[in-house]
Design a protein around this motif. Sequence first.
Motif, PDB file in Angstrom:
ATOM      1  N   GLU A 310     -48.174 -17.019 -14.177  1.00  0.00           N
ATOM      2  CA  GLU A 310     -48.185 -18.308 -13.480  1.00  0.00           C
ATOM      3  C   GLU A 310     -48.348 -19.456 -14.468  1.00  0.00           C
ATOM      4  N   ALA A 311     -49.212 -19.277 -15.450  1.00  0.00           N
ATOM      5  CA  ALA A 311     -49.459 -20.328 -16.443  1.00  0.00           C
ATOM      6  C   ALA A 311     -48.195 -20.651 -17.222  1.00  0.00           C
ATOM      7  N   ILE A 312     -47.447 -19.631 -17.589  1.00  0.00           N
ATOM      8  CA  ILE A 312     -46.206 -19.855 -18.341  1.00  0.00           C
ATOM      9  C   ILE A 312     -45.194 -20.605 -17.484  1.00  0.00           C
ATOM     10  N   THR A 313     -45.095 -20.223 -16.216  1.00  0.00           N
ATOM     11  CA  THR A 313     -44.180 -20.912 -15.297  1.00  0.00           C
ATOM     12  C   THR A 313     -44.555 -22.383 -15.176  1.00  0.00           C
ATOM     13  N   TRP A 314     -45.837 -22.660 -15.003  1.00  0.00           N
ATOM     14  CA  TRP A 314     -46.289 -24.046 -14.868  1.00  0.00           C
ATOM     15  C   TRP A 314     -46.038 -24.824 -16.157  1.00  0.00           C
ATOM     16  N   GLU A 315     -46.310 -24.205 -17.284  1.00  0.00           N
ATOM     17  CA  GLU A 315     -46.098 -24.877 -18.568  1.00  0.00           C
ATOM     18  C   GLU A 315     -44.622 -25.190 -18.775  1.00  0.00           C
ATOM     19  N   GLN A 316     -43.745 -24.284 -18.336  1.00  0.00           N
ATOM     20  CA  GLN A 316     -42.306 -24.547 -18.453  1.00  0.00           C
ATOM     21  C   GLN A 316     -41.898 -25.724 -17.577  1.00  0.00           C
TER      22      GLN A 316
END
Length: 355
Positions: A310-316
Amino acid sequence: MPASRASGVDRRLFLASVLGATAAAAGLSGCAESSAATGSEGSSAAPLADKVPAGTSLKIASFQNTQQLQFRLAKLPELPFRVSSWLNIGAGPDVINAFRAKSLDLANNAGIPPIQAHFQGFDAKIVAINVTRKPNYLFATKPGSDIGSVEDFRGKKLAFSQGQAQGVVLLRALKKAGLGYDDVKLVPLTSNQFLTALQSGQVDIAPLANQQAPAYLQQYEAEGARAITTDVVDLLNLLWAPVSVLNDRAKAAAVAAYIPQWARGQVWQYENPDVWNEEFYVKTQNLTLAQARSVTALANKPLFPPSWTEAITWEQETADLLAEGGFVKKFDVGVLFDHRFEGIAARSVPAEYRK
């Protein structure tokens, strides 16, 4: 929206005022040659050491001495390495410059500074994540303002720091309200300038941290200043470090040993609001006890995800939002995460604090 349509935003001004003269002089044109621009080249994939070697030390950021106070009040075990210095810095641009100067090894920031560092060509990685579910910021108006909602931001001057959490909160709020970059005037400032800019009328709106707002409103609410709340969150509260630090086997082991303390300190703070109100907000931030309690009531329950998906998706999404405005170049944020550390924070806290 094309970057060329971003009204009122002079990119060169942003580079000078927000990224800092030091970073600009370091040569943003060198991004293509850096390991940050080419992916994770140079980043160590060596397994983490089981034990921190004797003599290891780290230089750690602790804005307003929060970390030391948490550790002391929570009576956490002594760290298995020496903290050679605690640096009282927290703003993303300051942290990046300290990383560059090799005066800092590990810092606590939001999701946007690692994106900004990558854009500058500086290679650093995220090593721990705490997910934020409730807003940490609200929008404050200047005295005498008639602004009552985000939709009213159209045509107004907004305090904007592209290298800090406040910046991404503002951009996400504008997008949710259907406002484009050319619908507002973005005024490039750093967060420590926001209050002065509001007080002087330099800007109409500025995003303030929850703990900043009570004192500002107490002083200016009678003159027409008000708070505008939204449900926009800055999802990531993270630890990150330069790749040069993480490539050092001893320092990487120290970082891994620090992460559980960092996580447990936040859990203790959340579970002991009365003590934290007195010891931090009242004694060090000069808030009244009532103001401290109003801030604590908005506090996020710390959540440390075993998986960073989820964190990677949000950061993207954040990086793409900045790229749409021409503030950074589009890239795959996967290069910002060092997965050797994934799950360490989650394993160090009770199940209710794991997402």
